[in-house]
Enzyme design. Sequence first.
Site, short mmCIF file in Angstrom:
data_model
loop_
_atom_site.label_atom_id
_atom_site.label_comp_id
_atom_site.label_asym_id
_atom_site.label_seq_id
_atom_site.Cartn_x
_atom_site.Cartn_y
_atom_site.Cartn_z
N ARG A 68 0.82 -1.21 0.00
CA ARG A 68 0.00 0.00 0.00
C ARG A 68 0.86 1.27 0.00
O ARG A 68 0.54 2.25 -0.64
CB ARG A 68 -0.92 -0.03 1.23
CG ARG A 68 -2.23 0.68 1.00
CD ARG A 68 -3.37 0.20 1.86
NE ARG A 68 -3.05 0.08 3.28
CZ ARG A 68 -3.54 -0.87 4.06
NH1 ARG A 68 -4.32 -1.78 3.58
NH2 ARG A 68 -3.24 -0.91 5.35
N TYR A 72 0.53 4.49 -2.45
CA TYR A 72 0.36 5.85 -1.95
C TYR A 72 1.43 6.79 -2.52
O TYR A 72 1.13 7.94 -2.90
CB TYR A 72 0.41 5.88 -0.42
CG TYR A 72 -0.80 5.28 0.26
CD1 TYR A 72 -1.97 5.01 -0.45
CD2 TYR A 72 -0.79 4.97 1.62
CE1 TYR A 72 -3.07 4.46 0.17
CE2 TYR A 72 -1.90 4.42 2.24
CZ TYR A 72 -3.03 4.16 1.51
OH TYR A 72 -4.13 3.62 2.13
N TYR A 94 -12.76 9.99 -0.91
CA TYR A 94 -14.05 9.81 -0.23
C TYR A 94 -13.87 10.09 1.27
O TYR A 94 -12.76 10.01 1.80
CB TYR A 94 -14.62 8.42 -0.48
CG TYR A 94 -14.00 7.31 0.33
CD1 TYR A 94 -12.87 6.65 -0.11
CD2 TYR A 94 -14.57 6.91 1.54
CE1 TYR A 94 -12.30 5.65 0.63
CE2 TYR A 94 -14.01 5.89 2.29
CZ TYR A 94 -12.88 5.28 1.83
OH TYR A 94 -12.31 4.28 2.58
C1 LIG Z 1 -8.60 4.56 4.27
S1 LIG Z 1 -9.78 4.89 5.51
C2 LIG Z 1 -10.63 6.23 4.78
C3 LIG Z 1 -11.47 7.02 5.75
C4 LIG Z 1 -12.17 8.19 5.11
N1 LIG Z 1 -11.22 9.14 4.57
C5 LIG Z 1 -13.10 8.92 6.07
O1 LIG Z 1 -12.96 10.13 6.20
O2 LIG Z 1 -13.98 8.29 6.66
C6 LIG Z 1 -10.86 3.53 5.34
C7 LIG Z 1 -11.51 3.20 6.67
O3 LIG Z 1 -12.48 4.18 6.97
C8 LIG Z 1 -13.60 3.59 7.58
N2 LIG Z 1 -14.75 3.71 6.67
C9 LIG Z 1 -14.75 4.04 5.37
N3 LIG Z 1 -16.00 4.04 4.88
C10 LIG Z 1 -16.80 3.68 5.90
C11 LIG Z 1 -18.19 3.48 6.05
N4 LIG Z 1 -19.03 3.63 5.02
N5 LIG Z 1 -18.67 3.12 7.26
C12 LIG Z 1 -17.85 2.95 8.32
N6 LIG Z 1 -16.53 3.11 8.24
C13 LIG Z 1 -16.01 3.47 7.06
C14 LIG Z 1 -13.25 2.11 7.77
O4 LIG Z 1 -12.64 1.96 9.05
C15 LIG Z 1 -12.27 1.90 6.65
O5 LIG Z 1 -11.43 0.78 6.87
#
Ligand SMILES: C[S@@+](CC[C@H](N)C(=O)[O-])C[C@H]1O[C@@H](n2cnc3c(N)ncnc32)[C@H](O)[C@@H]1O
Length: 259
Positions: A68, A72, A94
């Site tokens: 990863r 990045y 997102y």
């Molecule tokens: C790389 S991070 C990105 C987080 C994103 N930038 C945010 O602001 O929520 C990915 C993690 O965010 C959380 N995540 C992302 N989408 C989610 C969702 N729909 N519901 C709950 N947790 C979510 C999970 O823990 C996932 O493994």
Amino acid sequence: MTAALGSLTVVGTGIALREQVTPEAAAAIERADDVLYLVTQPLTAHWIERTNPRSRSLDGLYAPGKPRHETYAEMVDELLAPVRAGRDVCAAFYGHPGVFVHPGHEAVRRARAEGHRARMLPAVSALDCLVADLGIDPAVTGLQSYEATDFVVHRRPPDPAATLVLWQIGVVGELGYATEPRRENLALLVECLVETYPRDHEAIVYEASPYPLVADPVVLRLPLEDLPEARVPLLATLVVPPARAPRRDPELAARLGLS
Ligand SMILES: C[S@@+](CC[C@H](N)C(=O)[O-])C[C@H]1O[C@@H](n2cnc3c(N)ncnc32)[C@H](O)[C@@H]1O
């Protein structure tokens, strides 16, 4: 001859399609010379491309077996190349673009170090959705938040009197590209948690809905020990509610005039 100065604006698209894109993020996407984006929902990608036809996805940089951190680093290079050519670039991620998005922070840091204008705009993260959907007020219990692999490998000691949020439970121990959670790694996470919490303490597997007008979030309440066998969505976040009340220090309370 001086190098052309470009700009970088890093924005988030929220979790729910379109409704959670702030007006300033939408304007940044619309006005940019180039938009490079990384989103989970095809409809969000479609909206970005319709809003600005000079958009392209960074998704192709992921590959099975590729670490990863390498992906990045390539994303940061992709973002900076047009900035260095003097273009106004918008990077759209997102959720919140600064929450668990290493390339967003790194691209801003490097762009500034090279003399370009760079800024990050705030957005709606999964944590914001979690607070709203689960009715958790961080003011009441306190809030501790860790990346799940970091929590395990550093033996982070949780405070059992505060809400614990663990991100990326779908990819515990995974440094590359995952398509589903590994049960043995979830079992290791549970092993760490039960050093502090009872095995049957309730935990919540949470996934915010990208379509809240038509679909509910995933809210799976289960005893901690059942986590490895549960259906954990790849994008889930784990919530561990407090196991006890905080202990008041009477002397310090008195010194604040609160006794
Ligand atoms: C790389 S991070 C990105 C987080 C994103 N930038 C945010 O602001 O929520 C990915 C993690 O965010 C959380 N995540 C992302 N989408 C989610 C969702 N729909 N519901 C709950 N947790 C979510 C999970 O823990 C996932 O493994």
